[in-house]
Design an enzyme around this catalytic site. Structure first.
Site, mmCIF file in Angstrom:
data_model
loop_
_atom_site.group_PDB
_atom_site.id
_atom_site.type_symbol
_atom_site.label_atom_id
_atom_site.label_comp_id
_atom_site.label_asym_id
_atom_site.label_seq_id
_atom_site.Cartn_x
_atom_site.Cartn_y
_atom_site.Cartn_z
ATOM 1 N N GLY A 214 35.431 -71.553 138.673
ATOM 2 C CA GLY A 214 34.514 -72.698 138.772
ATOM 3 C C GLY A 214 35.272 -73.997 138.551
ATOM 4 C CG ASP B 213 34.185 -69.400 128.964
ATOM 5 O OD1 ASP B 213 35.106 -70.163 129.298
ATOM 6 O OD2 ASP B 213 33.581 -68.668 129.781
ATOM 7 C CB THR C 193 36.008 -73.306 132.435
ATOM 8 O OG1 THR C 193 34.612 -72.976 132.329
ATOM 9 C CG2 THR C 193 36.665 -72.935 131.112
ATOM 10 C CG ASP D 194 38.248 -65.446 130.509
ATOM 11 O OD1 ASP D 194 37.563 -65.675 131.519
ATOM 12 O OD2 ASP D 194 37.806 -64.902 129.478
ATOM 13 C CG ASP E 13 31.385 -72.026 131.463
ATOM 14 O OD1 ASP E 13 30.512 -72.867 131.729
ATOM 15 O OD2 ASP E 13 31.747 -71.138 132.266
ATOM 16 N NE ARG F 68 33.339 -68.356 141.080
ATOM 17 C CZ ARG F 68 33.395 -68.704 139.820
ATOM 18 N NH1 ARG F 68 34.250 -68.113 139.004
ATOM 19 N NH2 ARG F 68 32.610 -69.622 139.328
ATOM 20 N NE ARG G 287 30.874 -67.115 134.504
ATOM 21 C CZ ARG G 287 31.842 -66.760 135.310
ATOM 22 N NH1 ARG G 287 32.884 -67.560 135.497
ATOM 23 N NH2 ARG G 287 31.818 -65.614 135.929
HETATM 24 P P1 ATP Z 1 35.100 -69.800 135.360
HETATM 25 O O1 ATP Z 1 34.782 -68.968 134.160
HETATM 26 O O2 ATP Z 1 35.084 -71.251 135.083
HETATM 27 O O3 ATP Z 1 34.289 -69.458 136.559
HETATM 28 P P2 ATP Z 1 37.316 -68.040 135.903
HETATM 29 O O4 ATP Z 1 38.748 -68.305 136.172
HETATM 30 O O5 ATP Z 1 37.019 -67.147 134.735
HETATM 31 O O6 ATP Z 1 36.622 -69.459 135.765
HETATM 32 P P3 ATP Z 1 36.630 -65.959 137.795
HETATM 33 O O7 ATP Z 1 35.739 -66.004 138.993
HETATM 34 O O8 ATP Z 1 36.362 -64.946 136.750
HETATM 35 O O9 ATP Z 1 36.615 -67.445 137.201
HETATM 36 O O10 ATP Z 1 38.142 -65.731 138.278
HETATM 37 C C1 ATP Z 1 38.718 -66.575 139.271
HETATM 38 C C2 ATP Z 1 39.576 -65.763 140.199
HETATM 39 O O11 ATP Z 1 40.643 -65.145 139.447
HETATM 40 C C3 ATP Z 1 38.868 -64.603 140.897
HETATM 41 O O12 ATP Z 1 38.134 -65.017 142.023
HETATM 42 C C4 ATP Z 1 40.054 -63.725 141.253
HETATM 43 O O13 ATP Z 1 40.704 -64.233 142.406
HETATM 44 C C5 ATP Z 1 40.996 -63.905 140.062
HETATM 45 N N1 ATP Z 1 40.824 -62.788 139.095
HETATM 46 C C6 ATP Z 1 39.803 -62.606 138.225
HETATM 47 N N2 ATP Z 1 39.953 -61.464 137.523
HETATM 48 C C7 ATP Z 1 41.110 -60.909 137.968
HETATM 49 C C8 ATP Z 1 41.838 -59.694 137.653
HETATM 50 N N3 ATP Z 1 41.380 -58.833 136.741
HETATM 51 N N4 ATP Z 1 42.981 -59.448 138.317
HETATM 52 C C9 ATP Z 1 43.434 -60.306 139.259
HETATM 53 N N5 ATP Z 1 42.808 -61.442 139.617
HETATM 54 C C10 ATP Z 1 41.660 -61.751 138.985
#
Ligand code: ATP
Length: 321
Positions: free
Chosen positions: A11, A131, A127, A103, A129, A72, A173
């Site tokens: 995000g 978090d 982010t 994360d 959040d 994503r 979230r």
């Molecule tokens: P936010 O919490 O603000 O949405 P985020 O980084 O946690 O941010 P996610 O959608 O969980 O958002 O992860 C972003 C991208 O990171 C995913 O679309 C994917 O491409 C990659 N990703 C997430 N988890 C994994 C994983 N276990 N292994 C490899 N790539 C991952």
């Protein structure tokens, strides 16, 4: 270290542009070439990568969102897909990657550092959040917090004019930080967060007692991780006959000009990420703890559960009697 890349993932959050700017300028200051990866991990596998110059990040520090775009990319969880990303970085001689995101994005970065021959990765917490473990604050949290406070202040005007109970659904979230901080700052009567189990009947009683004492309105801030604002209204109706209105703030919380706090945080963390790459660090995220810049292993970040400041939650309750 001669060449690094930077991307934003997950995000978007206000201040991501300021963080990219810091990475680019700090790297160029140290004679390191910088590449921007568009659309996060999706751009990494599709080879949507361009060299960035000092001017590429001009007029960016004040802009919300991310000019590198975010996406994503669920397929990035597959090793064969990541191999393509590694190939695209290696063919340019890129040795370091700064990943600005949450994360989930850190997990992708960790995998890359394990699977690439010599790629070093550093995460920067971006982010709204708040978090992510290993940092007191994430980039974007302060701006989103101020957006919510501004909205609640406005809603309060109409709530008191019509003697109504307003339920305001806020983002976060699974984390309650945005709800807790905004609820405390905006003087909400009730704050619902996922980290603390709430009793709706007790909340209804509190609203009732407040009305009997002559309170003109009541503001309930409900974190999306607990339930939706509409669900909260339905739950309350089981115990109390009041006129409620629900306001779901939605994506306005993710946008807007970053606050001074977020710009400074983004600049410090972005610059520090480059310093760590120069030092040869990898698979770590930068953060700020007690106003000191810190580095934490991705593993450590994933191991612990996110928690809220219980004292602050208690205080918010005490101040809303
Ligand atoms: P936010 O919490 O603000 O949405 P985020 O980084 O946690 O941010 P996610 O959608 O969980 O958002 O992860 C972003 C991208 O990171 C995913 O679309 C994917 O491409 C990659 N990703 C997430 N988890 C994994 C994983 N276990 N292994 C490899 N790539 C991952």
């Amino acid at each position: 270290m001669k060449k690094i890349a930077v991307l934003t993932s997950g995000g978007d959050s206000p201040g991501m542009n300021a963080a990219i700017r810091a990475v680019v300028r700090k790297a160029i200051y140290h004679d390191i070439e910088v590449y921007g990866v568009y659309q996060g991990y999706l751009g990494l596998i599709n080879d949507n990568i361009e060299k960035l110059e000092l001017g590429s990040v001009g007029d960016m520090i004040q802009r919300g969102g991310t000019f590198l775009y975010s996406a994503r990319c669920p397929e990035f969880k597959e090793k064969e897909v990541r191999a393509k990303a590694i190939e695209n970085l290696e063919k340019r001689g890129i040795e370091g990657l700064v990943v600005i995101g949450g994360d989930g994005s850190y997990r992708g970065a960790q995998r890359l550092s394990e699977e690439a021959k010599s790629l070093k990765t550093i995460g920067v917490p971006g982010t709204i959040d708040n978090d992510i473990n290993g940092t007191d604050f994430t980039i974007g949290f302060d701006t989103a917090l101020n957006t919510i406070i501004d909205s609640v202040d406005k809603i309060r005007d109409t709530a008191s004019s019509h003697e109504r109970t307003f339920i305001i659904e806020v983002m976060g979230r699974d984390a309650g930080d945005l709800a807790l901080w905004s609820g405390l700052a905006a003087g909400a009567e009730t704050i619902l967060i996922p980290e603390v189990k709430s009793d709706i009947e007790e909340i209804a009683e509190k609203i009732q007692q407040g009305m009997e004492r002559g309170k003109k309105h009541s503001i309930i801030v409900c974190a999306e991780g607990v339930m939706t604002g509409n669900q909260c209204g339905e739950e309350l109706k089981k115990f109390i006959n009041i006129d409620t209105r629900v306001s779901c703030l939605g994506h306005i919380q993710r946008g807007g000009t970053p606050t001074g706090m977020d710009r400074v945080l983004a600049s410090r963390l972005g610059g520090y990420a480059v310093e760590l790459l120069i030092e040869g660090e990898s698979a770590k995220a930068v953060g700020i703890q007690k106003n000191i810049l810190t580095r934490t292993n991705f593993d450590e970040i994933f191991q612990s559960e996110h928690s809220i400041d219980n004292k602050m939650y208690e205080l918010a309750n005490q101040l809303s009697i």
